[in-house]
Design an enzyme around this catalytic site. Structure first.
Site, PDB file in Angstrom:
ATOM      1  N   LYS A   5      51.719   0.116  -5.005  1.00 35.15           N
ATOM      2  CA  LYS A   5      51.961  -0.997  -5.931  1.00 35.15           C
ATOM      3  C   LYS A   5      51.225  -0.767  -7.243  1.00 35.15           C
ATOM      4  O   LYS A   5      51.792  -0.914  -8.324  1.00 35.15           O
ATOM      5  CB  LYS A   5      51.463  -2.307  -5.310  1.00 35.15           C
ATOM      6  CG  LYS A   5      51.363  -3.456  -6.306  1.00 35.15           C
ATOM      7  CD  LYS A   5      50.839  -4.719  -5.687  1.00 35.15           C
ATOM      8  CE  LYS A   5      49.338  -4.882  -5.729  1.00 35.15           C
ATOM      9  NZ  LYS A   5      48.773  -5.306  -7.019  1.00 35.15           N
ATOM     10  N   ASN A   6      49.946  -0.409  -7.139  1.00 37.32           N
ATOM     11  CA  ASN A   6      49.134  -0.329  -8.351  1.00 37.32           C
ATOM     12  C   ASN A   6      49.413   0.920  -9.174  1.00 37.32           C
ATOM     13  O   ASN A   6      48.820   1.113 -10.224  1.00 37.32           O
ATOM     14  CB  ASN A   6      47.653  -0.454  -7.994  1.00 37.32           C
ATOM     15  CG  ASN A   6      47.331  -1.883  -7.566  1.00 37.32           C
ATOM     16  OD1 ASN A   6      48.123  -2.789  -7.783  1.00 37.32           O
ATOM     17  ND2 ASN A   6      46.176  -2.073  -6.943  1.00 37.32           N
ATOM     18  N   ARG A  75      50.711 -10.626 -12.812  1.00 32.10           N
ATOM     19  CA  ARG A  75      49.526 -10.323 -13.615  1.00 32.10           C
ATOM     20  C   ARG A  75      49.556  -8.892 -14.162  1.00 32.10           C
ATOM     21  O   ARG A  75      49.156  -8.628 -15.294  1.00 32.10           O
ATOM     22  CB  ARG A  75      48.284 -10.532 -12.759  1.00 32.10           C
ATOM     23  CG  ARG A  75      47.009 -10.041 -13.357  1.00 32.10           C
ATOM     24  CD  ARG A  75      45.845 -10.708 -12.729  1.00 32.10           C
ATOM     25  NE  ARG A  75      45.824 -12.109 -13.079  1.00 32.10           N
ATOM     26  CZ  ARG A  75      45.323 -12.569 -14.216  1.00 32.10           C
ATOM     27  NH1 ARG A  75      44.804 -11.752 -15.095  1.00 32.10           N
ATOM     28  NH2 ARG A  75      45.326 -13.848 -14.479  1.00 32.10           N
ATOM     29  N   ASP A  99      43.278 -16.416 -11.874  1.00 25.35           N
ATOM     30  CA  ASP A  99      43.476 -15.515 -10.748  1.00 25.35           C
ATOM     31  C   ASP A  99      42.535 -15.865  -9.616  1.00 25.35           C
ATOM     32  O   ASP A  99      41.356 -16.125  -9.842  1.00 25.35           O
ATOM     33  CB  ASP A  99      43.226 -14.075 -11.201  1.00 25.35           C
ATOM     34  CG  ASP A  99      43.866 -13.090 -10.257  1.00 25.35           C
ATOM     35  OD1 ASP A  99      43.357 -12.965  -9.134  1.00 25.35           O
ATOM     36  OD2 ASP A  99      44.866 -12.484 -10.645  1.00 25.35           O
ATOM     37  N   ASP A 287      39.912  -3.612  -3.046  1.00 21.40           N
ATOM     38  CA  ASP A 287      41.149  -4.065  -2.402  1.00 21.40           C
ATOM     39  C   ASP A 287      41.085  -3.967  -0.879  1.00 21.40           C
ATOM     40  O   ASP A 287      41.942  -4.524  -0.188  1.00 21.40           O
ATOM     41  CB  ASP A 287      42.354  -3.268  -2.930  1.00 21.40           C
ATOM     42  CG  ASP A 287      42.653  -3.614  -4.380  1.00 21.40           C
ATOM     43  OD1 ASP A 287      42.176  -4.661  -4.851  1.00 21.40           O
ATOM     44  OD2 ASP A 287      43.348  -2.827  -5.051  1.00 21.40           O
TER      45      ASP A 287
HETATM   46  N1  EPU Z   1      37.275  -6.286 -16.735  1.00 23.11           N
HETATM   47  C1  EPU Z   1      36.695  -6.827 -17.867  1.00 23.11           C
HETATM   48  N2  EPU Z   1      37.320  -6.650 -19.066  1.00 23.11           N
HETATM   49  C2  EPU Z   1      38.494  -5.961 -19.188  1.00 23.11           C
HETATM   50  C3  EPU Z   1      39.083  -5.410 -18.041  1.00 23.11           C
HETATM   51  C4  EPU Z   1      38.451  -5.580 -16.808  1.00 23.11           C
HETATM   52  O1  EPU Z   1      35.651  -7.448 -17.785  1.00 23.11           O
HETATM   53  O2  EPU Z   1      38.992  -5.829 -20.317  1.00 23.11           O
HETATM   54  C5  EPU Z   1      36.610  -6.463 -15.437  1.00 23.11           C
HETATM   55  C6  EPU Z   1      37.442  -7.306 -14.458  1.00 23.11           C
HETATM   56  O3  EPU Z   1      37.227  -8.679 -14.667  1.00 23.11           O
HETATM   57  C7  EPU Z   1      36.930  -6.825 -13.123  1.00 23.11           C
HETATM   58  C8  EPU Z   1      36.606  -5.356 -13.382  1.00 23.11           C
HETATM   59  O4  EPU Z   1      36.496  -5.216 -14.796  1.00 23.11           O
HETATM   60  O5  EPU Z   1      35.759  -7.502 -12.805  1.00 23.11           O
HETATM   61  C9  EPU Z   1      37.653  -4.389 -12.859  1.00 23.11           C
HETATM   62  O6  EPU Z   1      38.895  -4.658 -13.388  1.00 23.11           O
HETATM   63  P1  EPU Z   1      40.012  -3.536 -13.597  1.00 23.11           P
HETATM   64  O7  EPU Z   1      40.478  -3.628 -15.006  1.00 23.11           O
HETATM   65  O8  EPU Z   1      39.522  -2.215 -13.098  1.00 23.11           O
HETATM   66  O9  EPU Z   1      41.147  -4.046 -12.614  1.00 23.11           O
HETATM   67  P2  EPU Z   1      42.666  -4.300 -12.947  1.00 23.11           P
HETATM   68  O10 EPU Z   1      43.237  -3.172 -13.705  1.00 23.11           O
HETATM   69  O11 EPU Z   1      42.831  -5.676 -13.470  1.00 23.11           O
HETATM   70  C10 EPU Z   1      43.531  -3.054 -10.810  1.00 23.11           C
HETATM   71  C11 EPU Z   1      44.381  -3.407  -9.635  1.00 23.11           C
HETATM   72  C12 EPU Z   1      43.622  -4.328  -8.691  1.00 23.11           C
HETATM   73  C13 EPU Z   1      42.357  -3.599  -8.248  1.00 23.11           C
HETATM   74  C14 EPU Z   1      41.518  -3.199  -9.483  1.00 23.11           C
HETATM   75  C15 EPU Z   1      40.286  -2.408  -9.127  1.00 23.11           C
HETATM   76  C16 EPU Z   1      46.589  -3.345 -10.524  1.00 23.11           C
HETATM   77  C17 EPU Z   1      47.832  -4.083 -10.868  1.00 23.11           C
HETATM   78  N3  EPU Z   1      45.591  -4.065 -10.075  1.00 23.11           N
HETATM   79  O12 EPU Z   1      43.252  -4.291 -11.474  1.00 23.11           O
HETATM   80  O13 EPU Z   1      44.450  -4.542  -7.569  1.00 23.11           O
HETATM   81  O14 EPU Z   1      41.613  -4.455  -7.414  1.00 23.11           O
HETATM   82  O15 EPU Z   1      42.330  -2.402 -10.369  1.00 23.11           O
HETATM   83  O16 EPU Z   1      40.618  -1.277  -8.408  1.00 23.11           O
HETATM   84  O17 EPU Z   1      46.546  -2.139 -10.626  1.00 23.11           O
HETATM   85  C18 EPU Z   1      45.349  -5.713  -5.740  1.00 23.11           C
HETATM   86  O18 EPU Z   1      46.114  -4.755  -5.589  1.00 23.11           O
HETATM   87  O19 EPU Z   1      45.239  -6.635  -4.889  1.00 23.11           O
HETATM   88  C19 EPU Z   1      44.516  -5.757  -6.947  1.00 23.11           C
HETATM   89  C20 EPU Z   1      43.884  -6.845  -7.339  1.00 23.11           C
END
Ligand code: EPU
Length: 400
Positions: A5-6, A75, A99, A287
């Site tokens: 998915k990701n 999202r 979220d 995750d």
């Molecule tokens: N963060 C910030 N500022 C930003 C971006 C992120 O503070 O500009 C913080 C977030 O709040 C969080 C941390 O950094 O505390 C990590 O966030 P990240 O950006 O790495 O996560 P994401 O890209 O939003 C993806 C996956 C998530 C997975 C995370 C970590 C997708 C669609 N989602 O989220 O997947 O948990 O990386 O590996 O790729 C899931 O599949 O259930 C899921 C939530």
């Protein structure tokens, strides 16, 4: 094991970067894929989903506005921001609402795109970007954010000059995205390491790409074996992508065999309690944290689980307590004393992974556990109930 998915959602967004028809295979049959297709259609693409193939035709002129009806349901759709900035030099992308797993700010996405020369702001619930020309830059991330790394990467491939992303996310899904972009003509070095270097090119061309297998789904089945003292064989993923979780399960007493395209795992006894600390890849993935909590709830001994990525994921612990788990949380830590037995209860899933974790706990709870709001699980797990049934679980989908 179907594609991740990701990864697939970002690969679909990357198709925006090249005019013409891009094909993505090994797409998982999950709800988020048609939702992402709707986002792309809203931007002017045509998208055909057949079997495990997504065929995306991107026009010469794209709309640069992804508004709320499409984006609000998904999202991950914020990953169209980078491609729109790269291709159109402007973007208006609606911000999804709150979220359940904690705050998801976009500050690093925005500051990365600003470094490339864009003006970025939040206006009326939309993230708005504008640039005359994107120019390569040196960008250091405060935290190796997956989404920020992806958006900056997808904008930088079409920027003028060289971009270096330091403290980049190293997840296998980043490597998958960079591989697809490379096939499209992008010049990227270092994906999978903390420093990614991108030399911008004039234009990209469409490609066909196979989505990497879903390590989180594979990891969920590994924990299912751990929690139920069962055995599972998983094909279609690279077991190296699960090195940290499989190592922990070994310490808990499992026997693990690494296969060419997956792994076999067996838990012959009650799991021993082990500690888990979630970290960006290659650390233990957030995750799989709910699945680790389900294991800790029935393990022999005391486990400490530390969440470093999404602060609100411990809401799940309250549901486990309803099932009799002996658990306490304090900020980033959850402390559990394993019980030989859990007892069934009605429980509510708050997100995809919490839903899966509750089902794992339900598999070993005495009595019939009702898991509500299971629509969350459909967003990330294809054939969840069917796969569990084929592993011998007594599980039935009743509604929702
Ligand atoms: N963060 C910030 N500022 C930003 C971006 C992120 O503070 O500009 C913080 C977030 O709040 C969080 C941390 O950094 O505390 C990590 O966030 P990240 O950006 O790495 O996560 P994401 O890209 O939003 C993806 C996956 C998530 C997975 C995370 C970590 C997708 C669609 N989602 O989220 O997947 O948990 O990386 O590996 O790729 C899931 O599949 O259930 C899921 C939530």
């Amino acid at each position: 094991m179907a594609g991740a998915k990701n990864s697939v959602l970002k690969l679909m967004a990357a198709a925006l970067l090249a005019e013409g028809t891009t094909v993505i295979t090994n797409c998982p049959a999950i709800l988020d894929v048609p939702l992402m297709a709707d986002v792309l259609i809203g931007l002017g693409c045509s998208v055909e989903l057949t079997g495990d193939r997504a065929t995306i035709t991107t026009p010469a002129e794209l709309s640069h506005e992804a508004d709320f009806p499409a984006v609000g349901r998904l999202r991950a759709s914020v990953c169209v921001l980078g491609p729109l900035m790269g291709r159109c030099h402007r973007a208006r992308v609606a911000l999804p609402g709150g979220d359940a797993i904690g705050s998801r700010p976009l500050d690093m996405h925005q500051s990365g795109l600003r470094a490339l020369g864009a003006t970025m702001s939040i206006e009326h619930g939309m993230v708005v970007g504008q640039a005359d020309q994107l120019r390569g830059a040196q960008i250091g991330l405060d935290f190796p954010s997956v989404g920020a790394t992806e958006n900056i990467l997808m904008a930088a491939v079409l920027a003028q000059g060289t971009t270096v992303i330091d403290n980049a996310a190293r997840e296998p899904e980043i490597i998958d995205l960079a591989a697809m972009l490379g096939q499209m003509g992008a010049k990227i070095v270092g994906a999978g390491s903390a420093t990614i270097t991108i030399e911008g090119v004039e234009a990209l061309h469409p490609t066909e790409h196979r989505t990497v297998g879903d390590r989180v789904v594979g990891g969920t089945w590994a924990f299912a074996a751990g929690v139920t003292r069962g055995s599972v064989v998983v094909h279609g993923i690279d077991a190296r992508h699960l090195a940290a979780p499989l190592e922990r399960l070994l310490q808990a007493g499992a026997a693990v065999d690494v296969l060419d395209d997956g792994f076999a795992i067996e838990m012959p006894r009650r799991p021993r309690a082990v500690d888990f600390i979630t970290m960006p890849y290659p650390g233990f993935p957030t995750d799989l944290q709910p699945m680790a909590l389900a294991l800790a709830a029935v393990a022999d001994g005391h486990s400490l689980i530390t969440e470093n990525v999404f602060e609100a994921r411990f809401r799940f612990v309250d549901e486990l307590i309803r099932m009799g788990a002996d658990a306490r949380t304090d900020g980033h830590h959850a402390s559990l004393r394993g019980r030989a037995n859990l007892s069934s209860a009605p429980v509510w899933s708050t997100d995809i992974r919490a839903g899966a974790g509750l089902v794992l706990a339900g598999l070993v709870a005495e009595g019939i556990t009702e898991v509500h709001e299971v629509g969350h699980i459909d967003r990330g797990y294809p054939r969840f109930v069917e796969d569990l049934q084929s592993l011998g679980a007594q599980i039935e989908r009743v509604a929702g």
